[in-house]
Design an enzyme around this catalytic site. Sequence first.
Site, PDB file in Angstrom:
ATOM      1  N   ARG A  19       0.823  -1.234   0.000  1.00 48.75           N
ATOM      2  CA  ARG A  19       0.000   0.000   0.000  1.00 48.75           C
ATOM      3  C   ARG A  19       0.852   1.277   0.000  1.00 48.75           C
ATOM      4  O   ARG A  19       0.471   2.291   0.604  1.00 48.75           O
ATOM      5  CB  ARG A  19      -0.960   0.035   1.207  1.00 48.75           C
TER       6      ARG A  19
HETATM    7  C1  FAD Z   1     -15.427   0.107   0.341  1.00 50.50           C
HETATM    8  C2  FAD Z   1     -13.961   0.269   0.107  1.00 50.50           C
HETATM    9  C3  FAD Z   1     -13.174  -0.824  -0.214  1.00 50.50           C
HETATM   10  C4  FAD Z   1     -11.798  -0.660  -0.451  1.00 50.50           C
HETATM   11  N1  FAD Z   1     -11.056  -1.771  -0.745  1.00 50.50           N
HETATM   12  C5  FAD Z   1      -9.725  -1.614  -1.011  1.00 50.50           C
HETATM   13  C6  FAD Z   1      -8.921  -2.775  -1.353  1.00 50.50           C
HETATM   14  O1  FAD Z   1      -9.397  -3.905  -1.444  1.00 50.50           O
HETATM   15  N2  FAD Z   1      -7.610  -2.563  -1.606  1.00 50.50           N
HETATM   16  C7  FAD Z   1      -7.022  -1.318  -1.557  1.00 50.50           C
HETATM   17  O2  FAD Z   1      -5.828  -1.184  -1.818  1.00 50.50           O
HETATM   18  N3  FAD Z   1      -7.763  -0.232  -1.209  1.00 50.50           N
HETATM   19  C8  FAD Z   1      -9.092  -0.352  -0.941  1.00 50.50           C
HETATM   20  N4  FAD Z   1      -9.837   0.753  -0.596  1.00 50.50           N
HETATM   21  C9  FAD Z   1      -9.179   2.057  -0.434  1.00 50.50           C
HETATM   22  C10 FAD Z   1      -9.264   2.965  -1.683  1.00 50.50           C
HETATM   23  O3  FAD Z   1     -10.331   2.592  -2.516  1.00 50.50           O
HETATM   24  C11 FAD Z   1      -7.974   2.936  -2.493  1.00 50.50           C
HETATM   25  O4  FAD Z   1      -6.914   3.392  -1.685  1.00 50.50           O
HETATM   26  C12 FAD Z   1      -8.062   3.793  -3.752  1.00 50.50           C
HETATM   27  O5  FAD Z   1      -7.016   3.437  -4.623  1.00 50.50           O
HETATM   28  C13 FAD Z   1      -8.048   5.298  -3.483  1.00 50.50           C
HETATM   29  O6  FAD Z   1      -8.316   5.975  -4.708  1.00 50.50           O
HETATM   30  P1  FAD Z   1      -9.030   7.419  -4.703  1.00 50.50           P
HETATM   31  O7  FAD Z   1      -9.056   7.926  -6.094  1.00 50.50           O
HETATM   32  O8  FAD Z   1     -10.350   7.329  -4.018  1.00 50.50           O
HETATM   33  O9  FAD Z   1      -7.990   8.254  -3.844  1.00 50.50           O
HETATM   34  P2  FAD Z   1      -8.290   9.428  -2.782  1.00 50.50           P
HETATM   35  O10 FAD Z   1      -8.974   8.825  -1.593  1.00 50.50           O
HETATM   36  O11 FAD Z   1      -8.947  10.555  -3.457  1.00 50.50           O
HETATM   37  O12 FAD Z   1      -6.799   9.837  -2.404  1.00 50.50           O
HETATM   38  C14 FAD Z   1      -5.938   8.917  -1.758  1.00 50.50           C
HETATM   39  C15 FAD Z   1      -4.496   9.455  -1.877  1.00 50.50           C
HETATM   40  O13 FAD Z   1      -4.089   9.446  -3.251  1.00 50.50           O
HETATM   41  C16 FAD Z   1      -3.727  10.755  -3.667  1.00 50.50           C
HETATM   42  N5  FAD Z   1      -4.186  10.916  -5.067  1.00 50.50           N
HETATM   43  C17 FAD Z   1      -5.396  10.621  -5.589  1.00 50.50           C
HETATM   44  N6  FAD Z   1      -5.402  10.862  -6.930  1.00 50.50           N
HETATM   45  C18 FAD Z   1      -4.165  11.330  -7.244  1.00 50.50           C
HETATM   46  C19 FAD Z   1      -3.529  11.760  -8.455  1.00 50.50           C
HETATM   47  N7  FAD Z   1      -4.159  11.752  -9.658  1.00 50.50           N
HETATM   48  N8  FAD Z   1      -2.252  12.196  -8.398  1.00 50.50           N
HETATM   49  C20 FAD Z   1      -1.579  12.220  -7.225  1.00 50.50           C
HETATM   50  N9  FAD Z   1      -2.116  11.827  -6.049  1.00 50.50           N
HETATM   51  C21 FAD Z   1      -3.397  11.374  -6.057  1.00 50.50           C
HETATM   52  C22 FAD Z   1      -4.442  11.710  -2.715  1.00 50.50           C
HETATM   53  O14 FAD Z   1      -3.771  12.949  -2.642  1.00 50.50           O
HETATM   54  C23 FAD Z   1      -4.369  10.908  -1.415  1.00 50.50           C
HETATM   55  O15 FAD Z   1      -3.094  11.074  -0.837  1.00 50.50           O
HETATM   56  C24 FAD Z   1     -11.211   0.617  -0.359  1.00 50.50           C
HETATM   57  C25 FAD Z   1     -12.010   1.734  -0.041  1.00 50.50           C
HETATM   58  C26 FAD Z   1     -13.365   1.571   0.189  1.00 50.50           C
HETATM   59  C27 FAD Z   1     -14.214   2.764   0.514  1.00 50.50           C
END
Ligand code: FAD
Length: 294
Positions: free
Chosen positions: A171
């Site tokens: 992660r």
């Molecule tokens: C129901 C649920 C299930 C999940 N299951 C998993 C799982 O099985 N495995 C897993 O690994 N994660 C899981 N997650 C966590 C999450 O979905 C992941 O971490 C996902 O990749 C985050 O993406 P996001 O676009 O929502 O990022 P955000 O929440 O918007 O941001 C997360 C981080 O990434 C940075 N970021 C986002 N976009 C960019 C960009 N374009 N450039 C630079 N930095 C950026 C942000 O600044 C922040 O630091 C889950 C979450 C939920 C709610």
Amino acid sequence: MTKSIEDFGEILQRDESLAPYTWLQLGGRAEYLLTPGTEDQLLQVVRCCLEHDIPIRILGGGSNVLVSDDGVRGAVIRIAEPLLSNVTVTDESLTAGGGALLSYAVSEAVRAQLAGLESLVGIPGTIGGAVLGNAGSRHGDIGELIKSVSVLNRQGKIVERTGDELVFSYRQCSLDDVLVLSATLQLKSDPSSELTRRMRKNWIMKRATQPLADQSAGCIFRNPRGLSAGALIEQCGLKGMTSGQARISERHANFIVTEKGATCHDVDQLISRIQSAVSEKFGVDLELEICRWS
Ligand SMILES: Cc1cc2nc3c(=O)[nH]c(=O)nc-3n(C[C@H](O)[C@H](O)[C@H](O)COP(=O)(O)OP(=O)(O)OC[C@H]3O[C@@H](n4cnc5c(N)ncnc54)[C@H](O)[C@@H]3O)c2cc1C
């Protein structure tokens, strides 16, 4: 004359609540919330913030952030559809914009009979967020597939980082640039029906074990080496514990779920109680997996 942040009037909101843009639906305000409509606007906004030393946070799908009730200083730049949301497939590689939904990339790969991404089915959020946090499951993570990433660096220049330059671990990713513009993934041709079957199986498993219908931010804590944070929390008897409008999920103890009216303080209280209980019972210090913005 160089632009100031106030010149981005039509895409700028001041003191805007971030709660509606996060999966937990809580937290305070951003001093500046910017929602660029085009890549050109996005680059201009980021470069303006860099030039004026305004702190920048990038918000993708908001599925892995916990925003403090006091909000955040500086600029939050939201990557929202249709910005950077293209996905293209060429031979065995897939290129996805930083704002493309990971779920869309997964389905495009499977449609093109390319294997590799199906283990990430059901993970919310964008490609940018997935790269930054090396999103994955027990069957693999996105880092293993990265051929290259196009980023905007801290000097405001677009540069290409190859997979070999980057270190992906549990992660985590070593990227220290401001913004992921796109990622190119190396996949593998798999014309068999096995691919769709594997994706469905992964999806059924995920749905059966995680509270996907509730408001959450995914797993709150990183799994300590060789252990499951969820199992440790469950063995402390903490499933179902509440603080205000936040609750430790009964389905998966490493998820905190929230109801309307929840605050970051509610979630922080549960985080502290979990950390103390697990430390006392097992001598293990749980570390946060979610990104805490304060
Ligand atoms: C129901 C649920 C299930 C999940 N299951 C998993 C799982 O099985 N495995 C897993 O690994 N994660 C899981 N997650 C966590 C999450 O979905 C992941 O971490 C996902 O990749 C985050 O993406 P996001 O676009 O929502 O990022 P955000 O929440 O918007 O941001 C997360 C981080 O990434 C940075 N970021 C986002 N976009 C960019 C960009 N374009 N450039 C630079 N930095 C950026 C942000 O600044 C922040 O630091 C889950 C979450 C939920 C709610």
